[in-house]
Structures are given as C-alpha cells and as structure tokens.
Scaffold this active site. Structure first.
Site, mmCIF file in Angstrom:
data_model
loop_
_atom_site.group_PDB
_atom_site.id
_atom_site.type_symbol
_atom_site.label_atom_id
_atom_site.label_comp_id
_atom_site.label_asym_id
_atom_site.label_seq_id
_atom_site.Cartn_x
_atom_site.Cartn_y
_atom_site.Cartn_z
ATOM 1 C CB CYS A 54 45.366 -6.357 -11.336
ATOM 2 S SG CYS A 54 45.127 -4.203 -12.160
ATOM 3 C CB CYS B 226 40.091 -2.186 -10.422
ATOM 4 S SG CYS B 226 40.200 -2.433 -12.291
#
Length: 449
Positions: free
Chosen positions: A211, A393
C-alpha cells in the site's frame, strides 16, 4: 471526532437514489473494478489428488484457497500460518486517522477459511523447493506437490536506529503499518497533535511497499485534521522521501505534489530516515551522499523499509539478481505469477518480486489467475492467462474526498469507471473507500469475485 460536511457531496434527496444505485453494483466492482477471470459457471471441477500448500493466510492465501476448492475436486489443501486474527489492512489508514473504530478491521481467520482446508497454525520457517517441502517454526516438515507463497512482507524496523514499535502513540510517534493496535495508537497521537499543532514529519523509505499510497493518505489526513482543529496556521507538514518522488506512477506523483504545494505541505527528496530519538522528538535523515540532517518534530509518521520474510529471502525461491534481489522478493514471472525456476510454485500478493502490485486490489485480479494457472499446471497445460499488474488505490485527500487511482505494471492509468476521472477527487471515491471496499474485500476473500 469532529465531523463536517464534505465538499462535492450530493444533495440528500438525490444522494439517496445515487447511493442505492452505487451500492447495487459495488459488489461487482470489487476491489479492482476490472472484471476478474473466474471459474466458469457450470464447469466441472478438475479431479486431482494433488497436495497444495499455501504459505500465508492473509487476503491472498485465503482467496486462492477458496478458488482452488472450486476449481479442483479431491485436492488436499493445507494453509500454513500462525496468525489467528485476520486484519483488514486497507482499513488501517481509516482507523489511524479517526474515521473508523478498530473493530471494523479485525476478523477471525477461522471464520474466513474454506471448510475442509487443513490449517497448520505455525509460521513457515524454511522453504525447501528442491525437495518440495516447507519447514515450520517447530521443525515440522510438510511435503507438497504444489506451493502458493502468500507470506506478505516483512517490516524491517531494524533499519531505523532507535525505533520502538511499542512506543507508537507516545511522544508524537505514529505508524499505520505494524498492526491494528498501532493504528489506534497513531490516531491517539494524531488527535493530540492536531489540538496544539506544530511540526509534522511524514516519511517514505526507498524499498517496495505494501500500500504505497498509505504514506500519502496519512499526510493528507494530518493536514486535514489540523485544518479542522483550527491549528493549521501554526503548523507545518513536511514529507521526507528517500526517493526522487513520492509515488511511483508519474501522473499520480505529479498530481499529489501539485496538491501539496497548494496545501502548503513541504517535500524533501532523497532523505532516508536513519534514526529517531523518541524521547527528544528528533529524527535523523541521511542523503545518498551521507549527509545527515536532524529534524525536530511534534508528530512523526514512520514508514518502515520492507523486504521479504526471512523464510523466503533466505531460500532458493528468492530473486538472486536484479532489482528485487536485495529485498529477497519471490522470483515469479510477472505475467503468469509462476516461479521462474520451480514450475510447481506460484506467488500471490505482496511477496511477489514484480514491478508493482502490493495492494488488495492486485490480489483481487491476480488470485483467479493464479488459481487457474495452478489448475492448468496440474492438468499438464501451460498457464494461459496474463496478469497486467493491475493495482488500485483509493487515495484519500481529505475527509469526504478521495482520488480513485488505477494503474498497471507500466504505470499507465487504467480507469474503469466512466464517471470517475482518476486524478479528480470525488465524494464517490471516498465512499468507495469507507463504505464499499470492506464488503468487496470479503467477497474477494471468499472467492466470489
């Protein structure tokens, strides 16, 4: 937490109808918004007596276990992982910024694994691919016919002198990465900081990250919380990147830097966090030339360097040369996710040594491909699908607004919704992050999408 109306939010009457339509299709969109290859409805399962070992019980490990059960009739599937708590890690930034309570990110692995799968509650300590076996922490040797490596990453905190993960939450120390408890403690530190304001230091290491958007989200949210609290005027937020950029996809990187410039967020490039004095609230950064800079702070968000877990890094499964060798990442073909030297081994999720792809959305699209390719290899067929490195994302830019970023291996933006411009913030992208992605994640986990 102080709530406020969010710019871009539709009026209440139209919003109800709009939300109803969006919710109806959110499950189909899932985490990646692209349709994922799935087991064809009505197709007979492939008969086999193969023993498949899956190392890891995060999203990748459990998702592929569910899909393999649907594809294969008679296979013995063993998951090896000591973790009994399943963390919804995409929600850690929401907990750490005061949006969610912590119970929304905690589940039990026992409730999520498919029935009939053997669960060995130990960590893999050694991979022996030449002998088709793994060795657990207690020394138990487990033979396999096929192996899926889904161990995730190792957070290498030892690279930051003076860092103490247990101290997160005190003295302005924060990090969203270690655990759900650290996310809670990070919010406590952020909440205390925003009440007074001061110097916020945000960090980014030079290694591949799970991430990679999280450090940016936390930066945006710190700045937003200061603005909400009325302490922004006496504060400064500065992002220290060990790289020449803040995000590896150029259009996203440039967009974020433009936003930060407008918001007054400072950026320092090629500055690696080398050490931290927690009690004194001082961070030491080092340049590529070895020049050190001490930076005082009132709040600091520390992002750890990451690498492969020792069991992978020290095994013959790891890359031996090239850009992924230093981190010990799993040597897979980026298109098929099959190991380049051991054809009965596949990688899935954060452990893969591929150009991009350490997000839940990557698993959403690649888990069906890995499951099908493994079934193909069992049947004597060559893997026939190609993974494009899809990553997604939802990048929070403030409470109530986010960007929905989607891209592939090449760093090309790959938007999948006609109503969403990838570099334009929206309430809908925020809504996806806060309301839709956890149910979609669970659907991916259970092999449904």
């Amino acid at each position: 937490m102080n709530h406020r109306a969010s710019p871009g939010k539709p009026p209440m009457a139209s919003r109800r109808a709009w939300l109803g339509g969006m919710a109806g299709t959110s499950a189909a969109w899932g985490l990646g918004l692209h349709a994922a290859p799935a087991h064809a409805a009505g197709q007979a399962a492939q008969a086999t007596r193969a023993h498949i070992v899956i190392a890891g019980s995060g999203l990748a490990g459990i998702a592929v276990a569910h899909r393999l059960q649907a594809l294969l009739e008679g296979a013995r599937i063993t998951i090896v992982d000591a973790k009994e708590v399943h963390n919804y890690q995409p929600g850690f930034t929401l907990v750490a910024s005061g949006v969610w309570p912590v119970d929304k990110v905690i589940d039990r692995n026992a409730d999520l694994q498919p029935a009939g799968v053997e669960w060995v509650k130990e960590m893999v300590a050694e991979f022996d691919p030449a002998a088709n076996a793994v060795v657990t922490a207690s020394g138990k040797r487990i033979a396999y016919d096929y192996l899926v490596v889904a161990t995730g990453t190792h957070q290498d905190w030892s690279q930051i002198e003076g860092m103490d993960v247990q101290a997160i939450g005190s003295n302005g120390l924060a990090s969203v990465y270690p655990s759900s408890a650290a996310a809670v403690a990070t919010w406590a530190a952020m909440d205390q900081f925003r009440a007074k304001g001061g110097q916020a230091v945000m960090t980014l290491p030079a290694t591949p990250l799970k991430c990679a958007g999280a450090p940016l989200k936390m930066t945006f949210m710190v700045r937003d919380r200061l603005a909400q609290a009325g302490t922004l005027a006496r504060s400064q937020v500065t992002f220290y990147s060990a790289l020449h950029n803040v995000f590896g996809v150029k259009p996203v990187n440039d967009n974020v830097l433009e936003r930060w410039q407008a918001l007054g967020v400072g950026v320092q490039f090629t500055q690696k966090l080398q050490a931290i004095d927690i009690g004194a609230r001082r961070a030491t950064f080092v340049s590529p030339e070895g020049e050190k800079t001490e930076v005082p702070y009132d709040f600091i968000h520390v992002v750890p360097p990451m690498r492969a877990p020792d069991a992978v890094k020290n095994s013959d499964l790891a890359w031996k040369d090239g850009p992924m060798a230093a981190g010990g990442w799993l040597e897979v073909d980026k298109d098929t996710l099959q190991h380049r030297r051991y054809p009965n081994v596949f990688g899935l999720g954060d452990i893969n040594g591929t150009p991009r792809g350490k997000t839940a959305a990557t698993v959403k699209k690649s888990a069906p491909i890995v499951a099908q390719h493994l079934a193909d290899v069992i049947a004597g067929r060559a893997p026939g699908q190609k993974f494009d490195g899809y990553t997604s994302c939802p990048l929070i830019v403030r409470e109530g607004s986010a960007l929905l970023i989607e891209f592939d291996y090449e760093g090309r933006l790959t938007p999948s919704l006609p109503m969403i411009e990838p570099l334009q913030e929206s309430y809908f992208a925020w809504l996806m992050k806060v309301r839709m992605l956890k149910p979609a994640y669970l659907s991916v986990l259970k092999g449904r999408v």
